[in-house]
Design a protein around this motif. Structure first.
Motif, mmCIF file in Angstrom:
data_model
loop_
_atom_site.group_PDB
_atom_site.id
_atom_site.type_symbol
_atom_site.label_atom_id
_atom_site.label_comp_id
_atom_site.label_asym_id
_atom_site.label_seq_id
_atom_site.Cartn_x
_atom_site.Cartn_y
_atom_site.Cartn_z
ATOM 1 N N ASP A 175 8.337 -0.578 -12.856
ATOM 2 C CA ASP A 175 7.579 -1.340 -12.654
ATOM 3 C C ASP A 175 7.573 -2.593 -11.848
ATOM 4 O O ASP A 175 6.424 -3.138 -11.200
ATOM 5 N N LEU A 176 8.520 -3.243 -11.617
ATOM 6 C CA LEU A 176 8.409 -4.675 -10.983
ATOM 7 C C LEU A 176 9.397 -3.930 -8.771
ATOM 8 O O LEU A 176 8.457 -4.542 -8.494
ATOM 9 N N GLU A 177 9.341 -2.737 -8.972
ATOM 10 C CA GLU A 177 8.817 -1.516 -7.911
ATOM 11 C C GLU A 177 7.902 -1.610 -7.712
ATOM 12 O O GLU A 177 7.450 -1.605 -6.471
ATOM 13 N N LEU A 178 7.045 -0.850 -8.984
ATOM 14 C CA LEU A 178 5.518 -0.677 -8.548
ATOM 15 C C LEU A 178 5.781 -2.188 -7.945
ATOM 16 O O LEU A 178 3.928 -2.471 -6.569
ATOM 17 N N GLY A 179 5.081 -3.153 -8.728
ATOM 18 C CA GLY A 179 4.722 -5.345 -7.870
ATOM 19 C C GLY A 179 5.428 -4.688 -6.607
ATOM 20 O O GLY A 179 4.936 -5.047 -5.781
ATOM 21 N N ARG A 180 6.599 -4.765 -6.274
ATOM 22 C CA ARG A 180 6.701 -5.052 -4.780
ATOM 23 C C ARG A 180 6.472 -4.560 -4.064
ATOM 24 O O ARG A 180 5.779 -4.687 -2.765
ATOM 25 N N PHE A 181 5.658 -2.914 -4.499
ATOM 26 C CA PHE A 181 5.098 -1.982 -3.417
ATOM 27 C C PHE A 181 3.413 -2.409 -3.246
ATOM 28 O O PHE A 181 3.035 -2.486 -1.970
ATOM 29 N N ILE A 182 3.385 -3.270 -4.509
ATOM 30 C CA ILE A 182 1.776 -3.719 -4.171
ATOM 31 C C ILE A 182 1.587 -4.716 -3.143
ATOM 32 O O ILE A 182 0.807 -4.849 -2.803
ATOM 33 N N GLU A 183 2.639 -5.601 -3.325
ATOM 34 C CA GLU A 183 2.479 -6.866 -2.251
ATOM 35 C C GLU A 183 2.621 -6.280 -0.760
ATOM 36 O O GLU A 183 2.764 -7.252 0.443
ATOM 37 N N PHE A 184 3.656 -4.919 -0.996
ATOM 38 C CA PHE A 184 3.205 -4.415 0.994
ATOM 39 C C PHE A 184 2.578 -3.924 1.249
ATOM 40 O O PHE A 184 1.905 -4.406 2.378
ATOM 41 N N LEU A 185 1.493 -3.386 0.131
ATOM 42 C CA LEU A 185 -0.223 -2.974 0.355
ATOM 43 C C LEU A 185 -0.800 -3.846 1.887
ATOM 44 O O LEU A 185 -1.364 -4.564 1.869
ATOM 45 N N LYS A 186 -0.722 -5.465 -0.217
ATOM 46 C CA LYS A 186 -1.291 -6.740 0.385
ATOM 47 C C LYS A 186 -1.176 -7.318 1.426
ATOM 48 O O LYS A 186 -1.910 -7.627 2.279
ATOM 49 N N LYS A 187 0.335 -7.537 2.117
ATOM 50 C CA LYS A 187 0.446 -7.430 3.427
ATOM 51 C C LYS A 187 0.442 -6.624 4.454
ATOM 52 O O LYS A 187 -0.124 -7.433 5.424
ATOM 53 N N LYS A 188 0.663 -5.641 4.371
ATOM 54 C CA LYS A 188 0.169 -3.913 5.135
ATOM 55 C C LYS A 188 -2.017 -4.595 5.648
ATOM 56 O O LYS A 188 -2.159 -4.835 6.599
ATOM 57 N N GLY A 189 -2.134 -5.672 4.928
ATOM 58 C CA GLY A 189 -3.675 -5.686 4.684
ATOM 59 C C GLY A 189 -4.186 -4.478 4.217
ATOM 60 O O GLY A 189 -5.483 -4.009 4.625
ATOM 61 N N ILE A 190 -4.059 -3.426 3.470
ATOM 62 C CA ILE A 190 -4.733 -2.450 2.718
ATOM 63 C C ILE A 190 -4.544 -2.302 1.979
ATOM 64 O O ILE A 190 -5.626 -1.078 1.627
#
Length: 596
Positions: free
Chosen positions: A461-476
């Motif tokens: 779950d925590l790794e999923l959250g970190r991946f979603i933050e990556f997508l947000k920073k990437k702008g996608i």
């Protein structure tokens, strides 16, 4: 009169005494263990009847033989004793016994089988070998020294020994497996264990209900059917029946503006290993187990369900992957990908339906078991990656952390939009020994197995959250629909309620629809839901074997064991039969392109 006298001969009486005393002892131990282990509703009368029936079946071939040859037959118990050993080790890992499907798995196990077995071995396991030899040794010591069997007697001995072996093996296995269950429950067999075997949740239940004799016959019959498996030849009538069924599958509409917005989005499908729905919005020692998922399911634009019935069978993980990618249910016996007729090169799948998307698949496994990598490639995923392709990331961040970071590398390296990305997690796979897993505080009375599972789930779950933050920073992130779905459930502790109700989890993030469904559904409804949300059903004649999760008429399903959950659609039972014919008859390859 001579036959009667032969039954009363001293050699017969001595051999029969040794044989029947041993059987009575085994039956008594079996009954005692069964009663001690069964904590729910032990039926002593029923189990005594089963034990008596097995005892009678064992006695018939024994008395059929010539009196002097009966001692030789007793050596047949030594062979099943050797068969029992892998069942002990298998039970320690999975809490069930081997199924006929396992005979089709040897081709993709490799050296990992030995790695998995060694940590499960205990010295006292081998005591079953002298136990199996005991009746033969007793009979041999009591035999008349002057006896020399004739050729006819030898043939009778061989035939009866075979019959006795087939029937008595399950009686011996029964005693040892239940003994293993008690040791497995009270001890920790999980350290340094590598998982390679396949569970069959129904196998122990079938064994308990059918009894040893009928279960043995069923097991042998199922094994022979799989060993001599042949593709199913579909007739014109079969093709017409399948085509009509597919054409009649409803597709509940989704608001046009939503489907238009989703049509051009990236699609990320995260298939979470053994994600039991009841961990969602639950706590361990006051700490949320899935804080990221909890927040996601309540945000606008996310639709989720915690009432998805598990519809996988012997294939478990690969069955779940096929259900999500094709909408097809697994075959009734054996593992779908190991049946002689298996082919996905012609089956409509997510990569083929979204042919305009760049696609890739990342596995948090070695990709060999269940032929996962090959199956994904045949489904249409152009790029596939397994742990061997990102070992350094796994070493630094753990199995799921490495998988998510490999996905980030793919996106960074130019996976052009719109893209389809499938991610298969691995940390929540038995025996839950992910070293990077978060250490949740221990709870009094909580087993080590449950603690590890919850820690692995929290880590995912925590790794999923970190991946979603990556997508947000990437702008996608806003341009991406994310599907998080269980591949199947797992019975961690049957008495705890976790996994016992067989519910999977599914969430459609950034799909444009908000809400949490409390209606019963099945895994077969995931595939058509993805298609409906993206407007793909507008141009497809095939969109699965059931309606999507937005159907007002969807209130139940038939799970993989055949149990009815809620009020399933009238076509649910037929869907398994239709899917069986599609897989075994290669319907999409042999019946034309009309339904693709």
């Amino acid at each position: 009169m001579s036959i009667f006298n032969s039954y009363l001969s001293s050699s017969c009486r001595r051999t029969a005494a040794a044989y029947l005393v041993l059987l009575a002892t085994l039956t008594a131990v079996w009954m005692w263990l069964l009663f001690a282990v069964d904590k729910t509703s032990p039926s002593l009368l029923k189990d005594l009847a089963v034990a008596g029936g097995a005892l009678l079946a064992l006695s018939v071939p024994y008395w059929w033989m010539r009196p002097r040859g009966r001692a030789v037959m007793l050596w047949g118990a030594l062979i099943p004793a050797l068969i029992v050993l892998p069942n002990i080790w298998y039970f320690r890992f999975w809490g069930t016994i081997l199924s006929p499907a396992c005979i089709t798995m040897t081709e993709n196990m490799g050296g990992a089988l030995l790695e998995s077995t060694i940590p499960l071995v205990r010295w006292y396991d081998f005591l079953i070998v002298p136990l199996g030899a005991l009746p033969g040794m007793t009979g041999w010591l009591l035999r008349p020294l002057s006896w020399r069997p004739s050729g006819k007697e030898k043939r009778h001995i061989l035939l009866m020994s075979g019959i006795a072996f087939l029937i008595s093996s399950i009686l011996v296995i029964r005693v040892v497996i239940i003994s293993a269950e008690r040791r497995w429950t009270l001890s920790d067999f999980l350290e340094s264990t590598t998982d390679v075997l396949t569970p069959s949740e129904d196998n122990m239940r079938h064994y308990l209900y059918k009894g040893p004799v009928f279960f043995t016959l069923d097991f042998i019959g199922g094994s022979l059917r799989l060993l001599f498996d042949r593709p199913l030849q579909l007739s014109h009538a079969d093709c017409d029946r399948i085509s009509r069924f597919i054409a009649d599958v409803p597709s509940s509409p989704v608001v046009h503006d939503i489907t238009e917005a989703n049509r051009s989005k990236n699609l990320i499908v995260i298939i979470a290993e053994s994600l039991n729905a009841d961990v969602v919005e639950s706590k361990c020692a006051g700490i949320e187990i899935t804080p990221v998922i909890n927040a996601l399911i309540h945000q606008p634009g996310t639709f989720s369900s915690t009432r998805i019935a598990t519809q996988t069978k012997d294939g478990n993980s690969i069955d779940g992957q096929l259900l999500i990618n094709t909408g097809l249910l697994p075959v009734a016996q054996g593992v779908t990908v190991n049946r002689a007729s298996f082919s996905v090169t012609e089956v409509p799948s997510l990569p083929r339906i979204y042919a305009g998307h760049c696609n890739a698949a990342v596995f948090a496994t070695d990709g060999q078991f269940w032929h996962e990598r090959i199956v994904s490639q045949n489904l249409g995923y152009s790029k596939t990656f397994v742990i061997a392709d990102y070992e350094s990331l796994v070493a630094d961040y753990g199995i799921d952390g490495g998988m998510f970071r490999k996905a980030e590398q793919l996106i960074d390296s130019g996976l052009s939009s719109p893209f389809l990305l499938q991610l298969i997690t691995g940390s929540m796979h038995t025996p839950f020994i992910e070293e990077a897993a978060s250490q949740l505080p221990p709870v009094p009375g909580q087993s080590e197995l449950m603690r590890r599972y919850l820690a692995a789930t929290h880590y995912f779950d925590l790794e999923l959250g970190r991946f979603i933050e990556f997508l947000k920073k990437k702008g996608i992130y806003d341009d991406t629909m994310i599907v998080v779905v269980s591949d199947h459930t797992h019975d961690i502790e049957p008495d705890s309620g976790r996994g016992a109700d067989k519910r999977c989890f599914a969430a459609f993030i950034n799909c444009g629809i908000s809400g949490i469904s409390d209606r019963d559904a099945g895994q077969v409804n995931i595939f058509p839901t993805i298609l409906a949300l993206t407007g793909a059903t507008d141009t497809l004649s095939y969109h699965g074997l059931s309606d999507n999760l937005f159907s007002p008429d969807l209130r139940g399903a038939v799970d993989g064991r055949g149990d009815i959950i809620g009020i399933p659609p009238a076509s649910s039972g037929d869907a398994f039969s239709i899917s069986e014919h599609i897989w075994r008859g290669n319907y999409f390859g042999h019946c034309g392109n009309a339904q693709k």
